[in-house]
Design an enzyme around this catalytic site. Structure first.
Site, mmCIF file in Angstrom:
data_model
loop_
_atom_site.group_PDB
_atom_site.id
_atom_site.type_symbol
_atom_site.label_atom_id
_atom_site.label_comp_id
_atom_site.label_asym_id
_atom_site.label_seq_id
_atom_site.Cartn_x
_atom_site.Cartn_y
_atom_site.Cartn_z
ATOM 1 N N GLU A 60 -48.877 3.698 -13.484
ATOM 2 C CA GLU A 60 -49.163 2.922 -12.275
ATOM 3 C C GLU A 60 -50.123 1.777 -12.584
ATOM 4 O OE1 GLU A 60 -49.275 1.970 -9.286
ATOM 5 O OE2 GLU A 60 -48.359 3.384 -7.896
ATOM 6 N N ASN A 157 -56.056 4.082 -3.606
ATOM 7 C CA ASN A 157 -54.779 4.007 -4.321
ATOM 8 C C ASN A 157 -54.509 2.648 -4.958
ATOM 9 O OD1 ASN A 157 -51.674 3.403 -4.229
ATOM 10 N ND2 ASN A 157 -51.818 5.631 -4.228
ATOM 11 N N ASN A 212 -49.935 2.372 0.682
ATOM 12 C CA ASN A 212 -49.876 2.467 -0.771
ATOM 13 C C ASN A 212 -50.153 1.110 -1.410
ATOM 14 O OD1 ASN A 212 -48.998 3.096 -3.489
ATOM 15 N ND2 ASN A 212 -47.951 4.860 -2.646
ATOM 16 N N ASP A 267 -44.051 0.936 -2.899
ATOM 17 C CA ASP A 267 -45.272 1.242 -3.640
ATOM 18 C C ASP A 267 -45.982 -0.069 -3.969
ATOM 19 O OD1 ASP A 267 -47.223 2.430 -5.306
ATOM 20 O OD2 ASP A 267 -45.841 3.971 -5.972
#
Length: 334
Positions: A60, A157, A212, A267
């Site tokens: 990520e 996040n 997100n 995302d």
């Protein structure tokens, strides 16, 4: 068995292992779908989704570091920040990353998630396990936010810097050991926040079930928030006011009907210098005009988490176990 023959057998076995390793690391994955002629101005005809490295747990938060011409990204389950550089490959940049506690972490995602550089180039990270935002420099960690209204965040996040130095960030519960039902959860919502340059934390919105990815348009007049809720897989755009607060949100993209048909959910996002939105979602990386028309898709075939533009003409993509890149004709927003 003679030593001579044994040597040939060893060499043969090594060659087979090398061939096997090569087979496990494809040079490219998926395909590039051109849904509108406008995409040809953004992605060259010979571009492909090139695999740079694989074998990660769940990666990520990629960020390009122009000073060193390398990419940093989070491998969340093993609690590491990784580094990739052309000609050098992959190495561990920081371990531990998002959880620095002494007790064993009982959840699945202790590491950092979103990474970004502040206006001075200092690495800033969203830490799942430690439930905070930190700046990482000179071998030190400086916590810059860990609470709103006296209560700890769920697990920050993703983040984006405003040119003022303020940070907009999202706070779903994915880093908590028991997620939404974790007994240590203190916030009543999954918020989007703004950390002001003076250290004050303001709630931007509490209307998202699973906020997100987050991004700003080049003129900083639009804030995009992705929601990774299978029941409402959306991206919302918010007008940013002069004081940094936002107005009423508008639906930018709804991929709920695609959930379960292809891998992935909304995302992370990257915005190019022209204002086009490169957003991960069901199917891979979806490319939208600033008006919200989808013109292309990088169909990775994997659950794709995030992407970022390098200063070298590539879009870097984190897709489950794969680190990839795609040659483009555009650069990221400044």
């Amino acid at each position: 068995m003679s030593l001579h023959r044994h040597s040939f057998l060893v060499i043969g076995m090594l060659a087979m292992l090398s061939a096997s390793a090569s087979a496990e690391a494809p040079k490219s994955i998926g395909k590039i779908e051109r849904l509108d002629p406008a995409i040809d101005q953004l992605i060259p005809a010979d571009s492909q989704i090139e695999v740079l490295a694989d074998g990660f747990d769940w990666i990520e938060g990629p960020v390009w570091v122009p000073q060193g011409k390398y990419l940093l990204f989070s491998d969340i389950p093993p609690n590491k920040i990784m580094k990739w550089k052309e000609g050098e490959g992959v190495s561990v940049y920081l371990e531990p990353s998002g959880y620095t506690g002494k007790e064993p972490f009982t959840g699945k995602e202790p590491g950092t998630n979103g990474l970004a550089l502040d206006p001075t180039g200092i690495l800033t990270a969203c830490c799942h396990g430690d439930r905070n935002l930190v700046k990482l420099f000179d071998g030190q960690r400086k916590v810059i936010a860990d609470k709103y209204d006296g209560k700890r965040f769920n697990s920050p996040n993703d983040l984006v810097f405003h040119s003022s130095g303020d940070i907009y960030f999202t706070d779903p519960p994915y880093g908590l050991p028991k997620n939404f039902d974790d007994p240590g959860r203190e916030q009543d919502w999954c918020g989007v926040y703004r950390l002001k340059k003076d250290g004050q934390v303001d709630l931007v919105t509490s209307q998202h079930t699973r906020p997100n990815g987050i991004a700003l348009s080049p003129d900083e007049k639009t804030l995009y928030v992705a929601q990774s809720d299978p029941k409402a897989a959306t991206i919302t755009s918010y007008p940013v006011k002069a004081d940094g607060t936002v107005g009423e949100g508008k639906l930018f993209y709804d991929g709920t009907s695609q959930v379960g048909k292809v891998k992935g959910l909304p995302d992370g996002m990257a915005i190019d210098a022209q204002g086009n939105v490169w957003a991960t979602g069901p199917g891979g990386v979806l490319v939208f005009t600033p008006e919200g028309k989808q013109i292309g898709q990088l169909s990775t075939g994997e659950a794709t988490s995030n992407c970022t533009f390098g200063a070298d003409g590539y879009l870097y993509v984190t897709a489950d176990r794969y680190l990839c890149r795609v040659k483009t004709n555009v650069s990221g927003k400044k």
